[in-house]
Design an enzyme around this catalytic site. Structure first.
Site, PDB file in Angstrom:
ATOM      1  N   ARG A 114      18.305  28.671   1.475  1.00 25.11           N
ATOM      2  CA  ARG A 114      17.738  29.475   2.569  1.00 25.11           C
ATOM      3  C   ARG A 114      18.684  29.395   3.758  1.00 25.11           C
ATOM      4  NH1 ARG A 114      11.879  30.381   1.921  1.00 25.11           N
ATOM      5  NH2 ARG A 114      11.132  29.239   0.097  1.00 25.11           N
ATOM      6  N   ASP A 135      18.637  37.214   2.594  1.00 20.26           N
ATOM      7  CA  ASP A 135      19.771  36.303   2.774  1.00 20.26           C
ATOM      8  C   ASP A 135      21.040  36.784   2.084  1.00 20.26           C
ATOM      9  OD1 ASP A 135      18.279  34.695   4.410  1.00 20.26           O
ATOM     10  OD2 ASP A 135      17.962  33.102   2.944  1.00 20.26           O
ATOM     11  N   HIS A 153      20.196  30.843   9.043  1.00 21.19           N
ATOM     12  CA  HIS A 153      19.377  31.602   9.978  1.00 21.19           C
ATOM     13  C   HIS A 153      19.552  31.148  11.429  1.00 21.19           C
ATOM     14  CE1 HIS A 153      16.531  31.888   6.290  1.00 21.19           C
ATOM     15  NE2 HIS A 153      17.428  32.854   6.251  1.00 21.19           N
ATOM     16  N   ARG A 182       0.806  -1.227   0.000  1.00 22.24           N
ATOM     17  CA  ARG A 182       0.000   0.000   0.000  1.00 22.24           C
ATOM     18  C   ARG A 182       0.835   1.271   0.000  1.00 22.24           C
ATOM     19  NH1 ARG A 182      -2.925  -0.933   5.409  1.00 22.24           N
ATOM     20  NH2 ARG A 182      -0.796  -1.626   5.824  1.00 22.24           N
ATOM     21  N   TYR A 225       9.690  21.966   9.487  1.00 18.96           N
ATOM     22  CA  TYR A 225      10.517  21.932  10.685  1.00 18.96           C
ATOM     23  C   TYR A 225       9.752  22.396  11.910  1.00 18.96           C
ATOM     24  CZ  TYR A 225      11.490  26.883   9.504  1.00 18.96           C
ATOM     25  OH  TYR A 225      11.390  28.207   9.174  1.00 18.96           O
ATOM     26  N   LYS A 261      15.803  23.195  16.212  1.00 19.23           N
ATOM     27  CA  LYS A 261      14.919  22.823  15.109  1.00 19.23           C
ATOM     28  C   LYS A 261      15.042  21.331  14.836  1.00 19.23           C
ATOM     29  CE  LYS A 261      15.332  27.290  12.807  1.00 19.23           C
ATOM     30  NZ  LYS A 261      15.851  28.003  11.621  1.00 19.23           N
ATOM     31  N   ASP A 314       5.419  24.710  14.247  1.00 17.27           N
ATOM     32  CA  ASP A 314       5.779  23.969  13.044  1.00 17.27           C
ATOM     33  C   ASP A 314       5.739  24.917  11.852  1.00 17.27           C
ATOM     34  OD1 ASP A 314       5.766  21.736  14.666  1.00 17.27           O
ATOM     35  OD2 ASP A 314       4.470  20.556  13.373  1.00 17.27           O
ATOM     36  N   ASN A 315       6.709  24.791  10.953  1.00 15.33           N
ATOM     37  CA  ASN A 315       6.793  25.624   9.757  1.00 15.33           C
ATOM     38  C   ASN A 315       6.955  24.747   8.527  1.00 15.33           C
ATOM     39  OD1 ASN A 315       6.867  28.045  11.350  1.00 15.33           O
ATOM     40  ND2 ASN A 315       9.023  27.682  11.719  1.00 15.33           N
ATOM     41  N   HIS A 332      21.289  27.719  10.773  1.00 20.07           N
ATOM     42  CA  HIS A 332      20.715  26.645   9.960  1.00 20.07           C
ATOM     43  C   HIS A 332      20.392  27.138   8.548  1.00 20.07           C
ATOM     44  CE1 HIS A 332      16.960  24.644   8.451  1.00 20.07           C
ATOM     45  NE2 HIS A 332      17.806  23.628   8.520  1.00 20.07           N
TER      46      HIS A 332
END
Length: 194
Positions: free
Chosen positions: A63, A174, A66, A23, A136, A76, A52-53, A123
């Site tokens: 990215r 950034d 940070h 399945r 995350y 995280k 949560d993001n 990160h």
């Protein structure tokens, strides 16, 4: 779940137990009980996630790197639910024996790996697939006034992002981050981050 230590104390790779059959598959993407049983003893403290993001990005998007300044530092727990990314944690704790060093891990929808980044680390990630959906958990809420970063293209960090720099897609924010040597860092190895 299996917890894999990396070459920097506190940065962990987590492999959930995945059950596959005709399945498809099933796994617990997060269990606070199991996290407390298997991760907290390694870290020496518990971690309670509060936010949560999720982001969606295309190939070449980078990215980061940070972090949030004191007193709003964040741990995280990251995962890639679609596609593949190179995820990176950089130690930015002044006085740390691994200051400026990094751990990189490929996480993807195929390997189901998760990457735990403790407080005191910057990160970032680079998208290696056509698109990627990245999720995350954070153990501190987002505080825009504490938002900070290190240049993702800082060559002194020695990060191989696995994509050509000329193909990198960065946000305007950034592109403005300082290199590590010029960054204003407000915590060190002796700070109580928990």
């Amino acid at each position: 779940m299996e917890v894999i230590k990396t070459n920097i104390e506190g940065v962990l790779i987590i492999e959930p137990k995945v059950f596959k059959d005709a399945r498809g598959y099933f796994f617990e993407s997060f269990s606070q009980r199991e996290f407390d049983q298997k991760v907290a003893p390694i870290l020496g403290h518990t971690v309670h996630f509060v936010q949560d993001n999720e982001s969606m990005s295309s190939y070449g998007v980078m990215r980061g790197l940070h972090y949030q300044k004191m007193p709003y530092t964040q741990s995280k727990l990251v995962r890639c639910v679609k596609g593949e990314v190179l995820d990176v944690a950089v130690d930015i704790r002044k006085g740390s024996p691994t200051f400026g060093k990094h751990v990189a891990a490929v996480i993807s929808e195929e390997n189901h790996r998760q990457f735990f980044i403790p407080r005191g680390f910057a990160h970032g990630f680079a998208v290696l697939s056509e698109t990627a959906v990245f999720q995350y958990k954070c153990d501190e809420f987002y505080h825009p006034e504490a938002d900070a970063g290190i240049s993702i293209l800082d060559e002194s960090l020695g990060i191989d992002w696995m994509i050509p720099v000329e193909k990198a897609i960065l946000s305007e924010k950034d592109t403005r981050h300082a290199c590590l040597k010029d960054a204003v860092l407000d915590f060190d190895i002796n700070d109580k981050l928990y």
